[in-house]
Scaffold this active site. Sequence first.
Site, PDB file in Angstrom:
ATOM      1  N   GLU A  64     -21.907  41.287  10.158  1.00 59.91           N
ATOM      2  CA  GLU A  64     -20.654  40.980  11.196  1.00 59.91           C
ATOM      3  C   GLU A  64     -19.586  41.829  11.178  1.00 59.91           C
ATOM      4  OE1 GLU A  64     -21.606  38.826  13.423  1.00 59.91           O
ATOM      5  OE2 GLU A  64     -23.190  37.748  12.332  1.00 59.91           O
TER       6      GLU A  64
ATOM      7  N   PHE B  15     -17.523  28.097   6.692  1.00 55.74           N
ATOM      8  CA  PHE B  15     -17.532  27.433   7.986  1.00 55.74           C
ATOM      9  C   PHE B  15     -18.017  28.159   9.132  1.00 55.74           C
ATOM     10  CE2 PHE B  15     -15.210  25.836  11.600  1.00 55.74           C
ATOM     11  CZ  PHE B  15     -15.734  24.631  11.492  1.00 55.74           C
ATOM     12  N   GLY B  16     -19.079  27.807   9.829  1.00 59.91           N
ATOM     13  CA  GLY B  16     -19.650  28.606  10.925  1.00 59.91           C
ATOM     14  C   GLY B  16     -18.994  27.812  12.147  1.00 59.91           C
ATOM     15  N   TYR B  17     -18.585  28.675  12.970  1.00 63.25           N
ATOM     16  CA  TYR B  17     -18.077  28.016  14.386  1.00 63.25           C
ATOM     17  C   TYR B  17     -18.917  28.616  15.403  1.00 63.25           C
ATOM     18  CZ  TYR B  17     -15.452  32.309  14.397  1.00 63.25           C
ATOM     19  OH  TYR B  17     -15.011  33.708  14.186  1.00 63.25           O
ATOM     20  N   GLY B  18     -19.679  29.534  15.276  1.00 59.94           N
ATOM     21  CA  GLY B  18     -20.372  30.251  16.360  1.00 59.94           C
ATOM     22  C   GLY B  18     -21.817  30.169  16.193  1.00 59.94           C
ATOM     23  N   SER B  19     -22.347  31.404  16.259  1.00 60.36           N
ATOM     24  CA  SER B  19     -24.038  31.167  15.795  1.00 60.36           C
ATOM     25  C   SER B  19     -24.324  30.659  14.657  1.00 60.36           C
ATOM     26  CB  SER B  19     -24.540  32.734  15.905  1.00 60.36           C
ATOM     27  OG  SER B  19     -24.059  33.393  14.858  1.00 60.36           O
TER      28      SER B  19
HETATM   29  C1  BEZ Z   1     -19.719  31.851  13.172  1.00 58.18           C
HETATM   30  O1  BEZ Z   1     -18.894  31.317  12.526  1.00 58.18           O
HETATM   31  O2  BEZ Z   1     -20.725  31.189  13.272  1.00 58.18           O
HETATM   32  C2  BEZ Z   1     -19.750  33.556  12.943  1.00 58.18           C
HETATM   33  C3  BEZ Z   1     -18.560  33.919  12.911  1.00 58.18           C
HETATM   34  C4  BEZ Z   1     -18.281  35.422  12.911  1.00 58.18           C
HETATM   35  C5  BEZ Z   1     -19.488  35.976  13.101  1.00 58.18           C
HETATM   36  C6  BEZ Z   1     -20.822  35.327  13.052  1.00 58.18           C
HETATM   37  C7  BEZ Z   1     -20.749  34.069  13.094  1.00 58.18           C
END
Ligand code: BEZ
Length: 196
Positions: free
Chosen positions: A98, A23-27
Amino acid sequence: MLDTTALNQQRNFFEGHAAIWLFGYGSLIWKADFAYLERRPAYIHGWERRFWQGSHDHRGTPEAPGRVATLVRSEGSICHGMAYRITPEVLAPLDVREKNGYLREKVALTFVDEKTSVAEKSSRTEQSEGLIYLASEDNPAFLGDAPLDEIAQQIANAHGPSGPNRDYLVNLAVALRELGAKDAHIFALEQQLSRF
Ligand code: BEZ
């Protein structure tokens, strides 16, 4: 800097599984530079997105760290993002990329199925276990809360090997709007950023 690569490689929550939901919540919402089998909009319960993690190696430098997203626990909240079904070997390069304080955590995902009608949606939710990368407050790069205008100013001034910190926030806000997701912290920060 806490190099979390080795720690993450021991966090094998899905050992033996042929595929895993990440699950991506950022980039990761707008930039997935890895192979995936499928991707689906999804959300997780009990978490809120915050620009509380320092970035010394991607969107800032050790002298002028940027700020990137992490999640904080918040009962009753939901956090929207994008889920990717990946094969397990995709995680190793992400652990390296990361490495600055993010640890793998297991979460429950709920998919936002675009294919079903509104009527069906209310009666049908599909769930799965998945993984997130989480930077919690005990990692050395964690910056925590600050007034929104100060966070926005720090973001406006930070640049790193992955580009301007500003682009990270703006791309995230655009991607969330495309998903139809509400996120008061991100949209308020985006507004503050336009002042700098
Ligand atoms: C993401 O969920 O997009 C993410 C989380 C931690 C590091 C990089 C991306």
